[in-house]
Design a protein around this motif. Sequence first.
Motif, PDB file in Angstrom:
ATOM      1  N   ARG A  36      60.498  56.207  47.755  1.00  0.00           N
ATOM      2  CA  ARG A  36      59.135  56.685  47.559  1.00  0.00           C
ATOM      3  C   ARG A  36      58.980  58.092  48.107  1.00  0.00           C
ATOM      4  O   ARG A  36      59.706  58.502  49.004  1.00  0.00           O
ATOM      5  CB  ARG A  36      58.118  55.748  48.227  1.00  0.00           C
ATOM      6  CG  ARG A  36      58.193  55.684  49.749  1.00  0.00           C
ATOM      7  CD  ARG A  36      57.242  54.609  50.258  1.00  0.00           C
ATOM      8  NE  ARG A  36      57.247  54.529  51.718  1.00  0.00           N
ATOM      9  CZ  ARG A  36      56.586  53.598  52.405  1.00  0.00           C
ATOM     10  NH1 ARG A  36      55.885  52.669  51.773  1.00  0.00           N
ATOM     11  NH2 ARG A  36      56.629  53.606  53.722  1.00  0.00           N
ATOM     12  N   VAL A  46      63.274  52.989  50.514  1.00  0.00           N
ATOM     13  CA  VAL A  46      62.373  51.868  50.782  1.00  0.00           C
ATOM     14  C   VAL A  46      63.162  50.557  50.876  1.00  0.00           C
ATOM     15  O   VAL A  46      63.054  49.835  51.862  1.00  0.00           O
ATOM     16  CB  VAL A  46      61.302  51.745  49.677  1.00  0.00           C
ATOM     17  CG1 VAL A  46      60.454  50.490  49.900  1.00  0.00           C
ATOM     18  CG2 VAL A  46      60.431  52.984  49.637  1.00  0.00           C
ATOM     19  N   SER A  60      59.907  50.668  58.073  1.00  0.00           N
ATOM     20  CA  SER A  60      58.463  50.777  57.845  1.00  0.00           C
ATOM     21  C   SER A  60      57.915  49.705  56.896  1.00  0.00           C
ATOM     22  O   SER A  60      56.703  49.485  56.856  1.00  0.00           O
ATOM     23  CB  SER A  60      58.129  52.161  57.299  1.00  0.00           C
ATOM     24  OG  SER A  60      58.820  52.393  56.081  1.00  0.00           O
ATOM     25  N   VAL A  61      58.792  49.053  56.139  1.00  0.00           N
ATOM     26  CA  VAL A  61      58.312  48.067  55.178  1.00  0.00           C
ATOM     27  C   VAL A  61      58.845  46.663  55.447  1.00  0.00           C
ATOM     28  O   VAL A  61      58.459  45.712  54.765  1.00  0.00           O
ATOM     29  CB  VAL A  61      58.658  48.477  53.726  1.00  0.00           C
ATOM     30  CG1 VAL A  61      58.146  49.873  53.427  1.00  0.00           C
ATOM     31  CG2 VAL A  61      60.140  48.355  53.452  1.00  0.00           C
ATOM     32  N   PHE A  65      57.452  44.093  52.438  1.00  0.00           N
ATOM     33  CA  PHE A  65      57.984  44.310  51.091  1.00  0.00           C
ATOM     34  C   PHE A  65      59.199  43.417  50.873  1.00  0.00           C
ATOM     35  O   PHE A  65      59.998  43.195  51.792  1.00  0.00           O
ATOM     36  CB  PHE A  65      58.411  45.755  50.900  1.00  0.00           C
ATOM     37  CG  PHE A  65      57.296  46.771  50.861  1.00  0.00           C
ATOM     38  CD1 PHE A  65      55.986  46.436  51.198  1.00  0.00           C
ATOM     39  CD2 PHE A  65      57.566  48.071  50.481  1.00  0.00           C
ATOM     40  CE1 PHE A  65      54.967  47.379  51.165  1.00  0.00           C
ATOM     41  CE2 PHE A  65      56.569  49.028  50.438  1.00  0.00           C
ATOM     42  CZ  PHE A  65      55.280  48.686  50.784  1.00  0.00           C
ATOM     43  N   MET A  80      55.086  44.130  47.157  1.00  0.00           N
ATOM     44  CA  MET A  80      54.535  44.851  48.299  1.00  0.00           C
ATOM     45  C   MET A  80      53.273  44.138  48.767  1.00  0.00           C
ATOM     46  O   MET A  80      52.295  44.049  48.019  1.00  0.00           O
ATOM     47  CB  MET A  80      54.210  46.294  47.899  1.00  0.00           C
ATOM     48  CG  MET A  80      55.385  47.046  47.307  1.00  0.00           C
ATOM     49  SD  MET A  80      55.050  48.784  46.978  1.00  0.00           S
ATOM     50  CE  MET A  80      53.809  48.642  45.709  1.00  0.00           C
ATOM     51  N   LEU A  83      49.541  46.068  52.063  1.00  0.00           N
ATOM     52  CA  LEU A  83      49.688  47.504  51.860  1.00  0.00           C
ATOM     53  C   LEU A  83      48.812  48.302  52.807  1.00  0.00           C
ATOM     54  O   LEU A  83      47.701  47.872  53.165  1.00  0.00           O
ATOM     55  CB  LEU A  83      49.374  47.858  50.404  1.00  0.00           C
ATOM     56  CG  LEU A  83      50.505  47.523  49.425  1.00  0.00           C
ATOM     57  CD1 LEU A  83      49.992  47.461  47.997  1.00  0.00           C
ATOM     58  CD2 LEU A  83      51.626  48.549  49.544  1.00  0.00           C
ATOM     59  N   LYS A  84      49.334  49.454  53.203  1.00  0.00           N
ATOM     60  CA  LYS A  84      48.644  50.353  54.109  1.00  0.00           C
ATOM     61  C   LYS A  84      48.442  51.704  53.425  1.00  0.00           C
ATOM     62  O   LYS A  84      49.205  52.051  52.518  1.00  0.00           O
ATOM     63  CB  LYS A  84      49.486  50.568  55.376  1.00  0.00           C
ATOM     64  CG  LYS A  84      49.892  49.311  56.101  1.00  0.00           C
ATOM     65  CD  LYS A  84      50.829  49.657  57.247  1.00  0.00           C
ATOM     66  CE  LYS A  84      51.298  48.416  57.974  1.00  0.00           C
ATOM     67  NZ  LYS A  84      52.231  48.752  59.088  1.00  0.00           N
ATOM     68  N   ASP A  86      49.397  54.452  54.421  1.00  0.00           N
ATOM     69  CA  ASP A  86      50.661  55.187  54.562  1.00  0.00           C
ATOM     70  C   ASP A  86      51.679  54.823  53.486  1.00  0.00           C
ATOM     71  O   ASP A  86      52.689  55.516  53.344  1.00  0.00           O
ATOM     72  CB  ASP A  86      51.290  54.920  55.936  1.00  0.00           C
ATOM     73  CG  ASP A  86      50.577  55.673  57.047  1.00  0.00           C
ATOM     74  OD1 ASP A  86      50.856  55.397  58.225  1.00  0.00           O
ATOM     75  OD2 ASP A  86      49.744  56.545  56.719  1.00  0.00           O
ATOM     76  N   ASP A  87      51.436  53.753  52.757  1.00  0.00           N
ATOM     77  CA  ASP A  87      52.341  53.375  51.659  1.00  0.00           C
ATOM     78  C   ASP A  87      52.045  54.167  50.390  1.00  0.00           C
ATOM     79  O   ASP A  87      52.776  54.039  49.410  1.00  0.00           O
ATOM     80  CB  ASP A  87      52.214  51.883  51.360  1.00  0.00           C
ATOM     81  CG  ASP A  87      52.676  51.013  52.520  1.00  0.00           C
ATOM     82  OD1 ASP A  87      51.993  49.989  52.790  1.00  0.00           O
ATOM     83  OD2 ASP A  87      53.698  51.340  53.143  1.00  0.00           O
ATOM     84  N   TYR A  91      56.592  55.864  43.672  1.00  0.00           N
ATOM     85  CA  TYR A  91      57.733  54.993  43.895  1.00  0.00           C
ATOM     86  C   TYR A  91      58.731  55.157  42.745  1.00  0.00           C
ATOM     87  O   TYR A  91      58.351  55.060  41.571  1.00  0.00           O
ATOM     88  CB  TYR A  91      57.270  53.544  44.015  1.00  0.00           C
ATOM     89  CG  TYR A  91      56.638  53.257  45.349  1.00  0.00           C
ATOM     90  CD1 TYR A  91      55.385  53.770  45.671  1.00  0.00           C
ATOM     91  CD2 TYR A  91      57.293  52.484  46.314  1.00  0.00           C
ATOM     92  CE1 TYR A  91      54.799  53.531  46.905  1.00  0.00           C
ATOM     93  CE2 TYR A  91      56.714  52.228  47.551  1.00  0.00           C
ATOM     94  CZ  TYR A  91      55.476  52.766  47.834  1.00  0.00           C
ATOM     95  OH  TYR A  91      54.904  52.517  49.065  1.00  0.00           O
TER      96      TYR A  91
END
Length: 115
Positions: A36, A46, A60-61, A65, A80, A83-84, A86-87, A91
């Motif tokens: 991403r 990712v 981070s995932v 995810f 996913m 989700l935040k 920041d995501d 992708y």
Amino acid sequence: VQLQASGGGLVQAGDSLRLSCVASGRTRSYTMAWFRQAPGTERDFVAEISWSGSESYADSVKGRFTMSRDLAKNTAYLQMNKLKPDDTAVYYCAAQRIGNQFGYWGQGTLVTVSS
């Protein structure tokens, strides 16, 4: 080999999305991956899944995810959850790991997570 990514969209924080990457050509033996790229940043790893089903994720995932693949459909997925903001990123799916590089890339699908 051509890769077609889809499934992006605008969601709220805490929601879920599933991205799909349909591959044309012989990709069963390839590792497939998702990367991403957020605005103004470099493209980041990712998740990836090997031909045997072995998965790995960016820290981070992890836990949010999940990557999977359907060999019969030549398709890889990225589920996913939670989700935040920041995501938020474009992708990209990729196939055929060669060392630290990938030989094939899809066109990207935009995921936007609002707070």
